[in-house]
Design a protein around this motif. Sequence first.
Motif, short mmCIF file in Angstrom:
data_model
loop_
_atom_site.label_atom_id
_atom_site.label_comp_id
_atom_site.label_asym_id
_atom_site.label_seq_id
_atom_site.Cartn_x
_atom_site.Cartn_y
_atom_site.Cartn_z
N ARG A 1 0.78 -1.21 0.15
CA ARG A 1 0.00 -0.11 -0.07
C ARG A 1 0.92 1.42 0.14
O ARG A 1 0.69 2.14 -0.77
N ARG A 2 1.99 1.40 0.73
CA ARG A 2 2.98 2.64 0.98
C ARG A 2 4.12 1.96 1.14
O ARG A 2 4.32 0.96 1.80
N PRO A 3 5.24 2.61 0.76
CA PRO A 3 6.40 1.95 0.81
C PRO A 3 6.85 2.04 2.10
O PRO A 3 6.46 2.90 2.88
N ILE A 4 7.76 0.79 2.80
CA ILE A 4 8.19 0.71 3.93
C ILE A 4 9.51 0.96 4.01
O ILE A 4 10.40 0.62 2.99
N ASP A 5 10.14 1.56 5.01
CA ASP A 5 11.33 1.86 5.25
C ASP A 5 12.18 0.24 5.70
O ASP A 5 11.82 -0.13 6.75
N PRO A 6 13.10 -0.22 4.82
CA PRO A 6 13.67 -1.38 5.25
C PRO A 6 14.68 -1.35 6.47
O PRO A 6 14.99 -2.52 6.97
N HIS A 7 15.00 -0.10 6.80
CA HIS A 7 15.99 -0.05 8.03
C HIS A 7 15.26 -0.27 9.33
O HIS A 7 16.16 -0.40 10.35
N ALA A 8 14.00 0.09 9.58
CA ALA A 8 13.38 -0.61 10.59
C ALA A 8 11.75 -0.77 10.24
O ALA A 8 11.20 0.27 10.11
N TYR A 9 11.46 -1.82 10.54
CA TYR A 9 10.09 -2.02 10.24
C TYR A 9 9.47 -3.24 11.46
O TYR A 9 10.34 -3.78 11.77
N HIS A 10 8.23 -3.38 11.21
CA HIS A 10 7.62 -4.32 12.18
C HIS A 10 6.51 -5.25 11.40
O HIS A 10 6.12 -4.87 10.30
N ALA A 11 6.42 -6.42 11.99
CA ALA A 11 5.49 -7.28 11.32
C ALA A 11 4.62 -7.98 12.38
O ALA A 11 5.08 -8.18 13.43
N GLU A 12 3.46 -8.26 12.03
CA GLU A 12 2.59 -9.22 12.88
C GLU A 12 1.94 -10.40 11.78
O GLU A 12 1.53 -9.87 10.99
N LEU A 13 2.26 -11.74 12.21
CA LEU A 13 1.87 -12.74 11.54
C LEU A 13 0.72 -13.46 12.27
O LEU A 13 1.01 -13.97 13.46
N THR A 14 -0.34 -14.07 11.78
CA THR A 14 -1.35 -14.59 12.46
C THR A 14 -1.42 -15.94 11.62
O THR A 14 -1.42 -16.16 10.50
N ILE A 15 -1.13 -17.03 12.29
CA ILE A 15 -1.56 -18.33 12.11
C ILE A 15 -3.00 -18.60 12.25
O ILE A 15 -3.35 -18.79 13.47
N GLY A 16 -3.85 -18.93 11.14
CA GLY A 16 -5.28 -19.18 11.13
C GLY A 16 -5.65 -20.54 11.23
O GLY A 16 -5.11 -21.48 12.39
N ALA A 17 -6.28 -21.05 10.36
CA ALA A 17 -6.85 -22.33 9.97
C ALA A 17 -5.88 -23.31 9.86
O ALA A 17 -4.68 -22.88 9.14
#
Length: 189
Positions: A125-141
């Motif tokens: 959607r919008r460029p992310i700075d690769p020098h500092a970023y965060h992620a949240e991952l969800t394992i569903g089904a």
Amino acid sequence: MTSSTAPGTRPVSESPPEDIALLERAMRPYAHKDTVYLHRARAEHRGEHVVGAGDFAIAQSCYIDDTGHFNAVEFTISYNQLFYYTLAAAIRDRFIPELADWSLDDYWVRQLPSVLISRFDSHYRRPIDPHAYHAELTIGAVEFRHRSRPLLALRTHVEFTDTATGSASGDIEIVLVDPPRPDSRETGR
């Protein structure tokens, strides 16, 4: 390497030694290639889901000069790293009933040859700075499938953000091609 800590994320340096060791072990396949982008991580059980969160920083891309933004290759590597850690934590803490018979030793042997991406859909959607970023991952089904050989499919969703407005997400299906057999859990074998 230091990265900013996203809200709600406890730095690895403040984590118990077993969590630090788990992250280091999960990153071992990347360490020799100098491509460890995940520097802090945690995982927890939220209702029916397993959620992993991580802080990342890319000092230097492993394959191209600095583009100034997070791209599809870095998305995939970052996703893999957070997934490997989250699945290891889920196995250690018995968050996924279908993997209750696996030990961490079972997982480490299977981490690379048996964990495959079967579907991958990403959106930027919008460029992310690769020098500092965060992620949240969800394992569903989580679903056993019996094809030419049994496999376990895990549906996941990931959101990447940075401290500004950067945003990317993806829906990824992972298959474990050498899963524990459900009949072995029922019979005790």
